[in-house]
Each structure stands twice: as C-alpha cells, then as structure tokens.
Write an enzyme that holds these catalytic residues in place. Structure first.
Site, PDB file in Angstrom:
ATOM      1  N   ASP A  56       0.715  -1.182  -0.143  1.00  0.00           N
ATOM      2  CA  ASP A  56      -0.092   0.003   0.001  1.00  0.00           C
ATOM      3  C   ASP A  56       0.977   1.378  -0.057  1.00  0.00           C
ATOM      4  OD1 ASP A  56      -1.762   1.927   0.557  1.00  0.00           O
ATOM      5  OD2 ASP A  56      -2.685   1.170   2.238  1.00  0.00           O
ATOM      6  N   ARG A  77     -10.130 -13.508   5.307  1.00  0.00           N
ATOM      7  CA  ARG A  77      -8.688 -14.178   4.554  1.00  0.00           C
ATOM      8  C   ARG A  77      -9.007 -15.129   3.541  1.00  0.00           C
ATOM      9  NH1 ARG A  77      -4.209 -11.466   6.832  1.00  0.00           N
ATOM     10  NH2 ARG A  77      -4.231 -11.080   9.041  1.00  0.00           N
TER      11      ARG A  77
END
Ligand code: IMP
Length: 183
Positions: free
Chosen positions: A107, A169
């Site tokens: 990110d 997840r």
C-alpha cells in the site's frame, strides 16, 4: 468461502479465484526462469501472504525453500499505523542466499521499505520482491518490485489472504469491502 457466502459485504469483485490463479501461474513461470539454476528461498510475510505463498510455490517447477516473517502493520483499521516491528523473525540464515520476499499487498510501501533494509543488512546474495497486489502510492515510490500480480485502485480490498479485522482471509476471490462493514 466465495463472494456468494458474504453477500452485501463486497462492493464489487476485482478478481475471481480463477483470475488470481492464472496470474500466479504466469508469475511462477517467470520466477522459475529468472532463478533457473539457483536455490531460491521464498520469504513469506505473515499473515496475508499465506495464500500467495502456498499457491505460488506449488505453481513453480523448481525446488524452493520457504520461511516466514511476521511484521506489524495495520491494526484493526484500514489506515497504515506507521508502526513497523518484527513479531516473528526468520529461522533461516539468509547470508549468501537468493531471497524472494512474497507479499500480499503493498500500500504505502512502509512495511516493505523496512523489510528490505532489514533483510539487506543480513547480506543475501540477492533480494527480490514479489507482491500479489499493489496500490498506486507504492507504484509511485522508489522500491523496485520485480513481480506484481495486479496493480489495483486505492481502495480497501479483502480476500485471498487479505483481511479486515481478521476476517475475509479465506475468501477465494478479491474484492472491495463495502463501507458499511467498517464505518
Ligand atoms: P504498507 O506498509 O502501507 O505498504 O501496508 C502493507 C500491509 O498493510 C499489507 O501487508 C497488509 O497487511 C495491509 N494492507 C494494506 N492495504 C490493505 C488492503 O486493502 N486490505 C487489507 N490489508 C491491507
């Protein structure tokens, strides 16, 4: 689970499980070719890279070794905390080894920058980076990432190892999380 099991939690699906697998197969072939004749150590960054590591390593045709690191990054929010520390270190001595870091997502690149300088201080023969997803801010910064699955928009995504507050997840696809889930 797939996106039908969490109806309403995703704004949209960015990549299906099949699209992720197809891209990983391409990257695996490229990594096989680039490291031909070398013994490669894959370093997975816990917890997000578990799925990528499992699928990438099995899509490869060469022998690889695997080790893991855990680094703190996000808490339960969706913004980078800026706090980076090692929660679990490698068990392998990487001095003189060819190392490829396997990341789920980059990110800001904060986590990765820390990791790179830390691993370089251990004198590996080479240090490469592979990430399944990369956001625009990371694409702009100077860290050289040799293998990128997909460049994605600057939105919070979940699935394929990526979580929000510990959940999603095990979602097989990857999608943007609806704001109502975290606001
Ligand atoms: P960076 O240090 O800002 O590059 O953040 C990297 C870490 O933040 C990743 O390893 C993830 O754990 C987490 N992260 C960043 N973006 C997302 C996202 O969209 N969904 C889930 N986790 C994310």
């Amino acid at each position: 689970m797939d996106d039908r099991d969490i109806t309403g939690d995703l704004d949209r699906v960015l990549y299906s499980a099949d699209e992720v697998a197809a891209r990983l197969a391409e990257l695996a072939a490229q990594i096989d070719a680039d490291y031909a004749g070398k013994e490669l150590l894959l370093v997975g960054v816990l917890n997000g890279a578990v799925m990528v590591m499992a699928d990438l390593s099995r899509a490869m045709k060469s022998h690889v070794q695997m080790d893991w690191m855990a680094i703190s990054s996000y808490g339960s929010g969706t913004q980078s905390s800026g706090v980076v520390r090692i929660l679990k270190d490698l068990t392998t001595d990487i001095s003189g080894r060819h190392v490829l870091v396997v990341e789920d997502i980059i990110d800001t690149g904060l986590t990765l920058s820390y990791l790179i300088s830390n691993l370089l201080s251990r004198n590996p023969a080479s240090l490469g980076i592979m990430t399944m997803f990369r956001k625009p801010e990371a694409a702009r910064n100077a860290v050289e990432v040799g293998y990128v699955g997909f460049d994605i928009p600057n939105e919070f995504v979940v699935g394929y190892g990526l979580d929000y507050d510990g959940r999603y997840r095990n979602l097989t696809s990857v999608g943007t999380l609806s704001k109502h889930v975290y606001s």
